[in-house]
Design a protein around this motif. Sequence first.
Motif, PDB file in Angstrom:
ATOM      1  N   GLU A 277      -6.830   6.567   3.546  1.00 13.21           N
ATOM      2  CA  GLU A 277      -7.523   5.413   3.126  1.00 13.21           C
ATOM      3  C   GLU A 277      -8.106   5.131   1.681  1.00 13.21           C
ATOM      4  N   LEU A 278      -8.495   6.391   1.060  1.00 12.38           N
ATOM      5  CA  LEU A 278      -8.770   6.431  -0.156  1.00 12.38           C
ATOM      6  C   LEU A 278      -7.439   6.007  -1.052  1.00 12.38           C
ATOM      7  N   SER A 279      -6.220   6.237  -0.702  1.00 12.58           N
ATOM      8  CA  SER A 279      -5.191   5.896  -1.315  1.00 12.58           C
ATOM      9  C   SER A 279      -4.971   4.175  -1.273  1.00 12.58           C
ATOM     10  N   ASP A 280      -5.163   3.778   0.113  1.00 12.01           N
ATOM     11  CA  ASP A 280      -5.208   2.366   0.195  1.00 12.01           C
ATOM     12  C   ASP A 280      -6.107   1.518  -0.639  1.00 12.01           C
ATOM     13  N   ALA A 281      -7.343   2.181  -0.983  1.00 10.24           N
ATOM     14  CA  ALA A 281      -8.293   1.386  -1.833  1.00 10.24           C
ATOM     15  C   ALA A 281      -8.026   1.485  -3.090  1.00 10.24           C
ATOM     16  N   ALA A 282      -7.416   2.702  -3.599  1.00  9.44           N
ATOM     17  CA  ALA A 282      -6.731   2.633  -5.093  1.00  9.44           C
ATOM     18  C   ALA A 282      -5.656   1.635  -5.109  1.00  9.44           C
TER      19      ALA A 282
ATOM     20  N   PHE B  10      -1.087   4.182   9.711  1.00  6.60           N
ATOM     21  CA  PHE B  10      -2.042   5.044  10.947  1.00  6.60           C
ATOM     22  C   PHE B  10      -3.229   5.603  10.332  1.00  6.60           C
ATOM     23  N   PHE B  11      -4.210   5.430  11.072  1.00  9.41           N
ATOM     24  CA  PHE B  11      -5.439   6.070  10.623  1.00  9.41           C
ATOM     25  C   PHE B  11      -5.150   7.811   9.928  1.00  9.41           C
ATOM     26  N   ASP B  12      -5.741   8.084   8.703  1.00  9.62           N
ATOM     27  CA  ASP B  12      -5.510   9.073   8.296  1.00  9.62           C
ATOM     28  C   ASP B  12      -6.695   9.895   7.858  1.00  9.62           C
ATOM     29  N   HIS B  13      -7.901   9.817   8.302  1.00  6.51           N
ATOM     30  CA  HIS B  13      -9.234  10.624   8.189  1.00  6.51           C
ATOM     31  C   HIS B  13      -9.711  10.626   6.818  1.00  6.51           C
ATOM     32  N   GLY B  14      -9.479   9.448   6.097  1.00  8.22           N
ATOM     33  CA  GLY B  14     -10.044   9.277   4.644  1.00  8.22           C
ATOM     34  C   GLY B  14      -9.000   9.608   3.671  1.00  8.22           C
TER      35      GLY B  14
ATOM     36  N   GLY C 269       0.973  -1.076  -0.017  1.00  7.09           N
ATOM     37  CA  GLY C 269      -0.178  -0.042   0.100  1.00  7.09           C
ATOM     38  C   GLY C 269       0.849   1.327  -0.012  1.00  7.09           C
ATOM     39  N   PRO C 270       0.399   2.307   0.044  1.00  3.31           N
ATOM     40  CA  PRO C 270       0.994   3.550   0.145  1.00  3.31           C
ATOM     41  C   PRO C 270       1.844   3.908   1.313  1.00  3.31           C
ATOM     42  N   ASP C 271       1.301   3.260   2.480  1.00  3.03           N
ATOM     43  CA  ASP C 271       2.053   3.604   3.584  1.00  3.03           C
ATOM     44  C   ASP C 271       2.316   2.281   4.341  1.00  3.03           C
TER      45      ASP C 271
ATOM     46  N   ASP D  57      -5.732  -1.316  -7.712  1.00  7.04           N
ATOM     47  CA  ASP D  57      -4.577  -1.640  -8.681  1.00  7.04           C
ATOM     48  C   ASP D  57      -3.935  -3.005  -8.744  1.00  7.04           C
ATOM     49  N   TRP D  58      -3.801  -3.222  -7.383  1.00  2.00           N
ATOM     50  CA  TRP D  58      -3.134  -4.868  -7.118  1.00  2.00           C
ATOM     51  C   TRP D  58      -3.963  -5.836  -7.705  1.00  2.00           C
ATOM     52  N   ILE D  59      -5.322  -5.758  -7.603  1.00  2.00           N
ATOM     53  CA  ILE D  59      -6.114  -6.833  -8.313  1.00  2.00           C
ATOM     54  C   ILE D  59      -6.389  -6.774  -9.654  1.00  2.00           C
ATOM     55  N   GLN D  60      -6.316  -5.483 -10.157  1.00  2.00           N
ATOM     56  CA  GLN D  60      -6.296  -5.366 -11.702  1.00  2.00           C
ATOM     57  C   GLN D  60      -5.149  -5.923 -12.259  1.00  2.00           C
ATOM     58  N   THR D  61      -4.022  -5.610 -11.457  1.00  2.00           N
ATOM     59  CA  THR D  61      -2.744  -6.237 -12.252  1.00  2.00           C
ATOM     60  C   THR D  61      -2.523  -7.488 -12.152  1.00  2.00           C
ATOM     61  N   LEU D  62      -3.347  -8.607 -11.397  1.00  2.00           N
ATOM     62  CA  LEU D  62      -3.506  -9.960 -11.348  1.00  2.00           C
ATOM     63  C   LEU D  62      -4.514 -10.256 -12.399  1.00  2.00           C
ATOM     64  N   HIS D  63      -5.529  -9.320 -12.598  1.00  3.11           N
ATOM     65  CA  HIS D  63      -6.594  -9.701 -13.484  1.00  3.11           C
ATOM     66  C   HIS D  63      -6.747  -8.764 -14.535  1.00  3.11           C
ATOM     67  N   PRO D  64      -5.893  -8.598 -15.392  1.00  2.73           N
ATOM     68  CA  PRO D  64      -5.932  -7.640 -16.458  1.00  2.73           C
ATOM     69  C   PRO D  64      -7.165  -7.448 -17.673  1.00  2.73           C
ATOM     70  N   ASP D  65      -7.489  -8.805 -17.622  1.00  5.35           N
ATOM     71  CA  ASP D  65      -8.608  -9.131 -18.672  1.00  5.35           C
ATOM     72  C   ASP D  65     -10.062  -8.947 -18.077  1.00  5.35           C
ATOM     73  N   SER D  66      -9.982  -8.460 -16.792  1.00  2.61           N
ATOM     74  CA  SER D  66     -11.571  -8.341 -16.107  1.00  2.61           C
ATOM     75  C   SER D  66     -12.229  -7.336 -16.761  1.00  2.61           C
ATOM     76  N   ARG D  67     -13.433  -7.546 -17.018  1.00  3.11           N
ATOM     77  CA  ARG D  67     -14.513  -6.812 -17.811  1.00  3.11           C
ATOM     78  C   ARG D  67     -15.234  -5.714 -16.952  1.00  3.11           C
ATOM     79  N   GLY D  68     -14.588  -5.388 -15.925  1.00  2.00           N
ATOM     80  CA  GLY D  68     -15.317  -4.444 -15.167  1.00  2.00           C
ATOM     81  C   GLY D  68     -15.112  -4.461 -13.682  1.00  2.00           C
ATOM     82  N   VAL D  69     -15.490  -3.443 -13.047  1.00  3.18           N
ATOM     83  CA  VAL D  69     -15.277  -3.463 -11.539  1.00  3.18           C
ATOM     84  C   VAL D  69     -16.552  -2.858 -10.944  1.00  3.18           C
ATOM     85  N   TRP D  70     -16.534  -3.350  -9.681  1.00  2.00           N
ATOM     86  CA  TRP D  70     -17.744  -2.882  -8.793  1.00  2.00           C
ATOM     87  C   TRP D  70     -17.271  -2.804  -7.478  1.00  2.00           C
ATOM     88  N   ILE D  71     -17.781  -1.547  -6.824  1.00  2.00           N
ATOM     89  CA  ILE D  71     -17.242  -1.258  -5.589  1.00  2.00           C
ATOM     90  C   ILE D  71     -18.423  -1.038  -4.589  1.00  2.00           C
TER      91      ILE D  71
END
Length: 218
Positions: free
Chosen positions: A81-86, A74-78, A8-10, A90-104
């Motif tokens: 955490e947004l950087s964590d989610a991004a 450490f907790f960063d008030h959002g 992650g970023p931190d 990124d990590w899962i898309q690298t493993l699955h480059p042919d995925s046809r879409g994303v849901w959150i």
Amino acid sequence: MPEVIFAGPDGRLEGRYQPSKEKTAPIALVLHPHPRFGGTMNNQIVYRLFYMFQERGFTCLRFNFRGVGRSQGFFDHGMGELSDAASALDWIQTLHPDSRGVWIAGFSFGAWIGMQLLMRRPEVEGFMSIAPQPNLYDFSFLAPCPSSGLIVNGTQDKVAPPEAVQGLVDKLKTQKGIIIDHAKIEGANHFFESKSDELIGTCSDYLDMRLAKLDRQR
């Protein structure tokens, strides 16, 4: 369901990852409630949303935000955490480059983070925002909201008052090109205590409807 550690970023982030057998399967990222109030990736609703997507053939990931469980930082008030989610996406898309879409899908604090991530990732085709808190967090960044999705809240939610959620829904529904579905779980509090079956049923029905529509369009 493999336990994973990814960068992650931190520092390292801890997650649970379930790949689909299908190479082009869509990805689902599920985000947990507020770290300062006991939110983790093992929250019951996060856990059940994860399996809801998995049962429909998605490649799924849920993870602990920084400072939770074995995730570093450490907790960063959002912001962090947004950087964590991004980074998680990124990590899962690298493993699955042919995925046809994303849901959150995000619950409470996770709903706020998820909606911000949605704005940054044009590949996201659907979202589920469970018990968002527009009374506490600023959602004005949704201008416009880029994807159709589902917002769910409880009628007895004292943390995110129903009228505040309704205001957010009404604002988003004025935007053209997307459809916002809104479900209210009668008698449910912020944590959907004794109402989680109804919540997951509502989310499942919505997902099945959207997947059927996407199949017809493809």
